[in-house]
Design an enzyme around this catalytic site. Structure first.
Site, PDB file in Angstrom:
ATOM      1  N   HIS A  70       0.731  -1.315  -0.215  1.00  0.00           N
ATOM      2  CA  HIS A  70       0.096  -0.495  -0.201  1.00  0.00           C
ATOM      3  C   HIS A  70       0.773   0.947   0.300  1.00  0.00           C
ATOM      4  CE1 HIS A  70       1.030  -0.695   4.154  1.00  0.00           C
ATOM      5  NE2 HIS A  70       0.544   0.249   4.553  1.00  0.00           N
ATOM      6  N   CYS A 100     -13.530  11.046  -1.214  1.00  0.00           N
ATOM      7  CA  CYS A 100     -14.550  11.501  -2.699  1.00  0.00           C
ATOM      8  C   CYS A 100     -14.940  12.729  -2.060  1.00  0.00           C
ATOM      9  CB  CYS A 100     -15.428  10.784  -1.564  1.00  0.00           C
ATOM     10  SG  CYS A 100     -16.488  11.476  -0.367  1.00  0.00           S
ATOM     11  N   CYS A 105     -20.593  14.255   2.171  1.00  0.00           N
ATOM     12  CA  CYS A 105     -19.897  13.194   3.586  1.00  0.00           C
ATOM     13  C   CYS A 105     -19.494  14.442   4.042  1.00  0.00           C
ATOM     14  CB  CYS A 105     -18.527  13.109   2.445  1.00  0.00           C
ATOM     15  SG  CYS A 105     -17.301  11.981   3.441  1.00  0.00           S
ATOM     16  N   CYS A 116     -12.301   9.803   5.068  1.00  0.00           N
ATOM     17  CA  CYS A 116     -13.576   9.402   4.290  1.00  0.00           C
ATOM     18  C   CYS A 116     -14.013   7.978   4.890  1.00  0.00           C
ATOM     19  CB  CYS A 116     -13.066   9.651   2.955  1.00  0.00           C
ATOM     20  SG  CYS A 116     -14.301   9.294   1.803  1.00  0.00           S
ATOM     21  N   ARG A 377      13.572   1.843   4.862  1.00  0.00           N
ATOM     22  CA  ARG A 377      12.569   1.445   3.875  1.00  0.00           C
ATOM     23  C   ARG A 377      12.700   0.608   3.202  1.00  0.00           C
ATOM     24  NH1 ARG A 377       8.626   1.757   6.735  1.00  0.00           N
ATOM     25  NH2 ARG A 377       6.704   3.005   6.754  1.00  0.00           N
TER      26      ARG A 377
HETATM   27  P1  NAD Z   1       9.636   0.454  12.559  1.00  0.00           P
HETATM   28  O1  NAD Z   1       9.349  -0.942  12.730  1.00  0.00           O
HETATM   29  O2  NAD Z   1      10.489   0.426  11.327  1.00  0.00           O
HETATM   30  O3  NAD Z   1      10.202   1.199  13.928  1.00  0.00           O
HETATM   31  C1  NAD Z   1       9.970   0.889  15.218  1.00  0.00           C
HETATM   32  C2  NAD Z   1      10.948   1.250  16.318  1.00  0.00           C
HETATM   33  O4  NAD Z   1      10.110   1.361  17.034  1.00  0.00           O
HETATM   34  C3  NAD Z   1      11.834   0.426  15.888  1.00  0.00           C
HETATM   35  O5  NAD Z   1      13.462   1.395  15.785  1.00  0.00           O
HETATM   36  C4  NAD Z   1      12.392  -0.749  17.541  1.00  0.00           C
HETATM   37  O6  NAD Z   1      13.352  -0.959  17.914  1.00  0.00           O
HETATM   38  C5  NAD Z   1      11.899   0.976  18.471  1.00  0.00           C
HETATM   39  N1  NAD Z   1      11.172   0.170  19.177  1.00  0.00           N
HETATM   40  C6  NAD Z   1      11.036  -1.636  19.603  1.00  0.00           C
HETATM   41  N2  NAD Z   1      10.404  -1.150  20.449  1.00  0.00           N
HETATM   42  C7  NAD Z   1      10.457   0.321  21.387  1.00  0.00           C
HETATM   43  C8  NAD Z   1      10.514   0.150  22.796  1.00  0.00           C
HETATM   44  N3  NAD Z   1       9.531  -0.606  23.835  1.00  0.00           N
HETATM   45  N4  NAD Z   1      10.937   1.701  23.235  1.00  0.00           N
HETATM   46  C9  NAD Z   1      11.398   2.575  22.395  1.00  0.00           C
HETATM   47  N5  NAD Z   1      11.868   1.979  20.540  1.00  0.00           N
HETATM   48  C10 NAD Z   1      10.905   1.057  20.864  1.00  0.00           C
HETATM   49  O7  NAD Z   1       8.131   0.828  12.582  1.00  0.00           O
HETATM   50  P2  NAD Z   1       7.818   2.476  11.089  1.00  0.00           P
HETATM   51  O8  NAD Z   1       7.720   1.554  10.004  1.00  0.00           O
HETATM   52  O9  NAD Z   1       8.625   3.270  11.666  1.00  0.00           O
HETATM   53  O10 NAD Z   1       5.943   1.945  11.953  1.00  0.00           O
HETATM   54  C11 NAD Z   1       5.975   2.375  12.879  1.00  0.00           C
HETATM   55  C12 NAD Z   1       4.456   2.134  13.367  1.00  0.00           C
HETATM   56  O11 NAD Z   1       3.081   2.739  13.189  1.00  0.00           O
HETATM   57  C13 NAD Z   1       4.293   0.610  13.556  1.00  0.00           C
HETATM   58  O12 NAD Z   1       3.041   0.448  14.332  1.00  0.00           O
HETATM   59  C14 NAD Z   1       3.303   0.825  12.466  1.00  0.00           C
HETATM   60  O13 NAD Z   1       1.738  -0.051  11.785  1.00  0.00           O
HETATM   61  C15 NAD Z   1       3.056   2.149  12.447  1.00  0.00           C
HETATM   62  N6  NAD Z   1       1.761   3.449  11.450  1.00  0.00           N
HETATM   63  C16 NAD Z   1       0.903   3.880  11.684  1.00  0.00           C
HETATM   64  C17 NAD Z   1      -0.042   4.685  10.527  1.00  0.00           C
HETATM   65  C18 NAD Z   1      -1.022   5.348  11.198  1.00  0.00           C
HETATM   66  O14 NAD Z   1      -1.694   6.419  10.337  1.00  0.00           O
HETATM   67  N7  NAD Z   1      -0.949   5.725  12.342  1.00  0.00           N
HETATM   68  C19 NAD Z   1       0.886   4.541   9.313  1.00  0.00           C
HETATM   69  C20 NAD Z   1       2.260   4.265   9.304  1.00  0.00           C
HETATM   70  C21 NAD Z   1       2.598   3.073  10.267  1.00  0.00           C
HETATM   71 ZN    ZN Z   2     -15.317  11.626   1.795  1.00  0.00          ZN
END
Ligand code: NAD
Ligand code: ZN
Length: 383
Positions: A70, A100, A105, A116, A377
């Site tokens: 995604h 949308c 909406c 949305c 990434r």
């Molecule tokens: P990632 O796994 O690359 O990074 C997580 C980091 O947290 C790592 O560096 C890890 O060492 C650290 N970590 C783990 N446990 C820890 C602790 N107890 N204390 C401190 N640090 C700790 O993940 P990412 O790609 O950066 O994504 C982070 C989070 O955001 C994920 O849960 C992901 O699913 C979420 N996310 C949410 C949204 C949203 O729209 N809300 C969008 C994208 C990603």
């Molecule tokens: Zn909408």
């Protein structure tokens, strides 16, 4: 229209056949877009933890077989009936949070949210808005969609309202990052929390999302940015992006929240962000938010069934707990602006791309890289 318009396309895709299994490279059929839909050629796809989370079977609503992915950059191949906002050849970023823009909406019309709900029901069921799938395997069996995107395929079909059209000069193998994690971190700071100049900030978890929070906080003029991670190899990049202090919770005595609100600062910090998905970290982040006004934002996605807790007194004494989806950005309106800011040099993102792969078939290698701990990434280019 391209010569393939109106016909099924046969292409390669990585199919998630079941939880905890490697993706399988398969030849699939992608049906033409129906009314209000757009078929796109995927140029590049970046791996995000949400894909892995679903593949690892942690998402109770995860459907199989499905095509995950995604965070992508795509070119429109053909459009279905009634589609007016994009045309073949346009460059788009798929948005799992659609927009949308309809007058009816109340979410799209409100400046307070980006959520949305127009196609939410079918998107959650792995289907297009008409309740069917555009993907079939070689035996003609249905494969489900994922998050309205399914970009681990050379071609995919999106709802028109999920297509953010961007500057065609912008390289899609970088701009794909604006499809999820980087936008989320930046938007949590700028939209959800509206961090002001001179504020203090603490960021828990220094993956791509947490580092984007730091980048956003620095741009917002935060004067103190505390970066927290249990993996100290993340601190170097955090500092480069603007962190003023780095803390490893394993090296402090007692709880990290007491160390930040007590030892490092007298009353806590103005804004805190959870970018780990760990509910204990979410609690720590809330509890080191400033007495009287501190705001804590949940960004991380917790494992299914996990719940957050704290003593209500933490809220009584003025702390605010909130969360964000896609950083509050209205996808179709805001992603193109982020791309423009990146292209102007104001918002560099190259540092997030630590691994690159060639060909959709390399997606399992990208997932391995993501698990390795030193990956921010991993971008897979499809051609
Ligand atoms: P990632 O796994 O690359 O990074 C997580 C980091 O947290 C790592 O560096 C890890 O060492 C650290 N970590 C783990 N446990 C820890 C602790 N107890 N204390 C401190 N640090 C700790 O993940 P990412 O790609 O950066 O994504 C982070 C989070 O955001 C994920 O849960 C992901 O699913 C979420 N996310 C949410 C949204 C949203 O729209 N809300 C969008 C994208 C990603
Ligand atoms: Zn909408």
């Amino acid at each position: 229209m391209s010569e393939t318009a109106g016909k099924p396309i046969t292409c390669k895709a990585m199919v998630a056949r079941g939880p905890k299994q490697p993706l399988v490279e398969e030849t699939i059929t992608v049906d033409p877009p129906k009314a209000g839909e757009v078929r796109v050629k995927v140029i590049a796809n970046a791996l995000c933890h949400t894909d892995v989370y679903t593949l690892d079977g942690h998402d109770p609503e995860g459907l199989f077989p499905s095509i995950l992915g995604h965070e992508a950059g795509c070119i429109v191949e053909s459009v279905g009936e009634g589609v007016t906002s994009v045309a073949p050849g346009d460059h788009v970023i798929p948005a799992y949070t659609p927009q949308c823009c309809e007058v009816s909406c109340i979410f799209c019309q409100s400046p307070k949210t980006n959520l949305c709900p127009k196609i939410r029901g079918t998107q959650g069921q792995g289907l297009m808005p008409d309740g069917t799938s555009r993907f079939k395997d070689k035996d003609g069996n249905t494969i489900y969609h994922f998050m309205g995107c399914s970009t681990m395929s050379e071609y995919t079909v999106l709802a028109e309202i999920s297509c953010a059209k961007i500057d065609p000069q912008a390289p899609l193998d970088k701009m794909c990052l604006f499809g999820c994690g980087i936008s989320t971190g930046l938007g949590a700071v700028w939209n959800t929390c509206k961090v002001e100049t001179g504020s203090s900030v603490a960021v828990f978890g220094l993956g791509a999302v947490g580092l984007a929070v730091i980048q956003g906080a620095q741009k917002a003029g935060a004067s103190k940015i505390i970066a927290v991670d249990i993996n100290p190899s993340k601190f170097e990049m955090a500092k480069q992006l603007g962190a003023t202090d780095c803390v490893n919770p394993k090296e402090v005595e007692g709880k990290i929240q007491s160390y930040i609100a007590g030892t490092m600062t007298p009353w806590g910090v103005d804004y805190t962000f959870d970018c780990t998905g760990n509910v204990e970290v979410m609690r720590a982040a809330l509890e080191c938010a400033h007495r009287g006004w501190g705001t804590s934002c949940v960004i991380g996605v917790a494992a299914s069934g996990h719940e957050i807790s704290t003593r209500p007194f933490q809220l009584v004494t003025g702390r605010i707990w909130k969360g964000t989806a896609f950083g509050g950005f209205k996808s179709r309106k805001d992603i193109p602006k982020l791309v423009d800011r990146c292209m102007s040099g104001e918002l560099p993102i190259d540092h997030y791309i630590t691994h690159t792969f060639q060909g959709v078939g390399k997606t399992n290698d990208a997932i391995d890289a993501l698990h390795s701990g030193d990956c921010l990434r991993a971008v897979v280019r499809y051609e």
